[in-house]
Design an enzyme around this catalytic site. Structure first.
Site, PDB file in Angstrom:
ATOM      1  N   SER A   1      45.536  48.243  34.222  1.00  0.00           N
ATOM      2  CA  SER A   1      45.952  48.183  35.616  1.00  0.00           C
ATOM      3  C   SER A   1      46.712  49.463  35.972  1.00  0.00           C
ATOM      4  CB  SER A   1      46.780  46.922  35.867  1.00  0.00           C
ATOM      5  OG  SER A   1      46.869  46.639  37.238  1.00  0.00           O
TER       6      SER A   1
ATOM      7  N   ASP B   1      37.604  41.451  40.359  1.00  0.00           N
ATOM      8  CA  ASP B   1      39.015  41.815  40.241  1.00  0.00           C
ATOM      9  C   ASP B   1      39.660  41.897  41.627  1.00  0.00           C
ATOM     10  OD1 ASP B   1      41.498  42.963  39.676  1.00  0.00           O
ATOM     11  OD2 ASP B   1      40.693  44.124  38.012  1.00  0.00           O
TER      12      ASP B   1
ATOM     13  N   HIS C   1      40.793  40.317  37.295  1.00  0.00           N
ATOM     14  CA  HIS C   1      41.803  41.193  36.722  1.00  0.00           C
ATOM     15  C   HIS C   1      42.288  40.743  35.353  1.00  0.00           C
ATOM     16  CE1 HIS C   1      44.442  44.591  37.431  1.00  0.00           C
ATOM     17  NE2 HIS C   1      45.491  43.896  37.035  1.00  0.00           N
TER      18      HIS C   1
END
Length: 708
Positions: A560, A645, A680
């Protein structure tokens, strides 16, 4: 189950050779001109079209075809590791106790716990009335609920005050958008409330029929409204009790631990505001605790006789203030725990007779017990050089028993209960590592690298005894470095598969986190963001200088915002790493921050800056990984993403990889794995994620020539 390799001798990797990857044709992404022009700066983005699946544009199908081609490519390149990956998966799974049970937590007359069963991916949420010998009541069988779903997340379990109902959220797409369900615990009947696009949880008023929830924008995913719903009524008529007008704020709703107040929180990175309401009068109007103040964050903890406020008002590292229940304005706030330059105040666990403060000093977490009657303080002490301690499972206000979790790089997760009155401490549960684990066979250290500007960067590192510091051993260096999130040193049973094969694992506690106090965060955000990247590079160079490893055996990993870190360090210092693992990476900073339709973009302005501002734009552009790819050699790189995501959209890593393929001059491996079903956080089951981890490990092992 059979346990592999825990007794394996440390290998000398200096004699091993990297295994060859097959010579397969790489996917080549089509280029289409797309000019971005802002602040007099023109940039052609030939892979902008990859946004079309997200935007439902004309090239949606072409995007999916490209991602599938990349998937076929990585599968071909890693084909020979399939048996090894399966062995790693089984090995890591074999360490996990499949049939297990959490420590029961007491609240409002019931003991609540979760338990897992052999072969099942999810869990059962259960309770027992009054004592642990009472009959078990399975409140939710998530194993059963998840049947037929490739992804399933149940969260936000909220029991009504009279213990007869539960509301919970379900996301079966992996976009972190939850539908709310009600289950009547007396009849077993479950009802879809018809409430969707929520944060996943609901907060009960004390009348057992009114709930509050956070509604998100279905496109941007921003939390926009707090609504009030009365059970049995049409959700279309739910009342908006708060609407957030500032798109840079996150909002949420919750209930005070003493059950007296409903609280609405609105917070950006640098300022916050709280509203509150008597939980016994749910139809009243929320009051503002203290109107938002510029560059001031505050959080409220209600006690029976006062409010405590944790705030950074005139206190960089936060302090605790107090105010009467009927005078909440800032003019009434008085110091309760004054500001300290060397201690970061992180939070409060409140009880009727005691408070427990969560603090951080010299990079380590600590707990301080405060007797509300005498004002006496007691610090909980621990022996290891690197560890993490935090409150754990304390929903009850009227108790003198405090529970906390403890772990380190070599100590499995442990839950303790301490009698706040007597100081007596008991270990309730420690994570069991099947197949045998002896912490005496592993060593953890705390190191300090010196950054270019002289700042000392802490590094936590763990390795198995026998690890040679001769420059020939492999090291995996991990970091995050954003949003003030501190990367704590914790135990991982899966990590043993690395350590037992000769790797060391290290965490670089770089600026952008909050390990060394609030200034540590301030010095790694906005116009100081590059400190995050140079700190990580300096940490890697330190490990090389001290002979823990060498550039031929040094690996970097982040996800991330940590994936942004990976992209930046690959551009800035490509020769330092043999391999880089970049997971769900935020690598197209400028384009994403310019597009307010992309989920969560506007919430991030206080972290990265707003590129509509000229100075912020050019600073962002100077480090954004996608913008700074050059014709030069890059390390071996593995990139992972998810098509659904919601935090970092798939097109960022896809564009980055496509541009890297076009520009890089080396013959090193570049792989892009897109999970077409998940988002995610990856897979939702408790074992499926191990397959992704096995791929990451196999990638590094292949580069190291380790194949068993």
């Amino acid at each position: 189950m059979k346990k592999y390799y825990l007794g394996l001798l440390i290998m000398s990797v200096s004699t091993l050779q990297s295994q060859k990857f097959p010579d397969l044709k790489t996917p080549i992404a089509e280029k289409q001109d797309h000019v971005r022009e802002i602040h007099g700066d023109k940039v052609n983005d030939p892979y902008y079209w990859m946004i079309d699946y997200f935007k439902k544009g004309k090239d949606s199908t072409k995007v999916v075809d490209y991602l599938k081609a990349e998937n076929m490519y990585w599968q071909g390149m890693m084909k020979d590791t399939e048996p090894f990956r399966d062995k790693l998966f089984q090995e890591m799974k074999a360490r996990i106790k499949e049939k297990d049970e959490s420590v029961p937590t007491f609240k409002n007359g019931y003991y609540y716990y979760t338990r897992t069963e052999t072969g099942k991916q999810y869990f059962k949420y259960c309770r027992k009335k009054g004592n642990l010998n009472a009959p078990e009541e399975i409140i939710l069988d998530v194993d059963q609920l998840a049947e037929g779903h490739s992804y399933y997340s149940a969260t936000g379990f909220s029991i009504s005050p009279d213990n007869t109902k539960i509301i919970y959220g379900v996301d079966d797409v992996s976009r972190r958008q939850y539908k709310l369900f009600l289950k009547d615990l007396s009849t077993g009947k479950t009802t879809d409330l018809g409430i969707k696009n929520t944060g996943g949880d609901a907060t009960w008023a004390n009348d057992n029929k009114t709930i509050y929830y956070t509604e998100n924008n279905p496109v941007t995913l921003l939390s926009e409204k707090i609504k009030r719903h009365t059970l049995g009524t049409d959700p279309a008529k739910d009342v908006v009790v708060y609407e957030e007008k500032d798109k840079s704020n996150y909002i949420g709703v919750g209930k005070s631990k003493n059950e007296k107040f409903i609280m609405i929180y609105s917070s950006a990175t640098t300022s916050s505001e709280v509203r509150y309401l008597d939980a016994n009068t749910p139809n009243d109007i929320f009051k503002v605790f203290q109107p938002r103040m510029k560059n001031v964050l505050y959080d409220v903890t209600p006690l029976e006789d006062k409010f405590l406020i944790t705030t950074n008002k005139d206190a960089l590292n936060f302090k605790v203030m107090e105010t009467p229940l009927d005078k909440t304005g800032v003019e009434n706030w008085k110091d309760f725990i004054p500001h300290r330059k060397d201690v970061l105040m992180e939070g409060i666990s409140e009880f009727k007779n005691y408070l427990v403060f969560s603090e951080r000093q010299n990079g380590l977490s600590q707990l301080v017990i405060y007797d509300r009657k005498t004002g006496k303080k007691e610090f909980l002490k621990f022996d290891e050089p690197v560890y993490t301690v935090s409150p754990s499972g304390n929903p009850e206000y009227n108790t003198d028993n405090f529970r906390f979790g403890y772990t380190s790089l070599i100590t499995p997760s442990s839950q303790y209960e301490q009698d706040l009155k007597t100081g007596k401490r008991a270990l309730l549960k420690q994570q069991e590592v099947l197949g045998g684990y002896d912490k005496k066979n592993y060593i953890s250290e705390r190191l300090f690298a010196t950054a270019k500007d002289g700042t000392k960067i802490p590094i936590s590192i763990v390795y198995k005894k026998g690890f040679k510091k001769d420059g020939n051993s492999p090291v995996l260096l991990y970091a995050y470095g954003s949003y003030g999130n501190s990367m704590n040193a914790t135990f991982s049973s899966t990590r043993l598969s690395l350590l037992d094969r000769g790797f060391a694992f290290a965490i670089a506690h770089i600026r952008g986190g909050q390990e060394m106090g609030r200034q540590w965060y301030e010095d790694g955000k906005m116009m100081k963001k590059k400190n995050t990247f140079t700190d990580f590079i300096d940490a890697g160079e330190y490990l090389v200088k001290e002979k823990y490893t060498s550039p031929k055996h040094l690996y970097a990993q982040g996800g991330s915002a940590g994936g942004l870190l990976m992209g930046a360090i690959a551009n800035m210092s490509p020769g330092l790493w043999n391999g880089v693992i970049s997971q769900v990476p935020f690598v197209d900073v400028v384009n994403t921050m310019l597009d307010e339709s992309i989920p969560l973009t506007t919430n991030e302005y206080d972290e990265w800056g707003n590129p509509n501002n000229k100075e912020a734009y050019f600073y962002m552009k100077s480090y954004s990984p996608y913008e700074n790819i050059e014709k030069k050699s890059y390390p071996n790189i593995l990139v992972t993403t998810g098509l659904h995501d919601s935090q970092v959209q798939y097109f960022e890593p896809a564009k980055w990889v496509a541009k890297l393929r076009d520009m890089k001059t080396d013959k090193n491996v570049l792989l892009l794995k897109t999970d077409m079903d998940y988002g995610h956080g990856g897979a939702s089951g408790r074992f499926d994620y191990l397959k992704d981890l096995a791929l990451v490990y196999a990638f590094m092992f292949k580069l190291e020539g380790i194949n068993q």
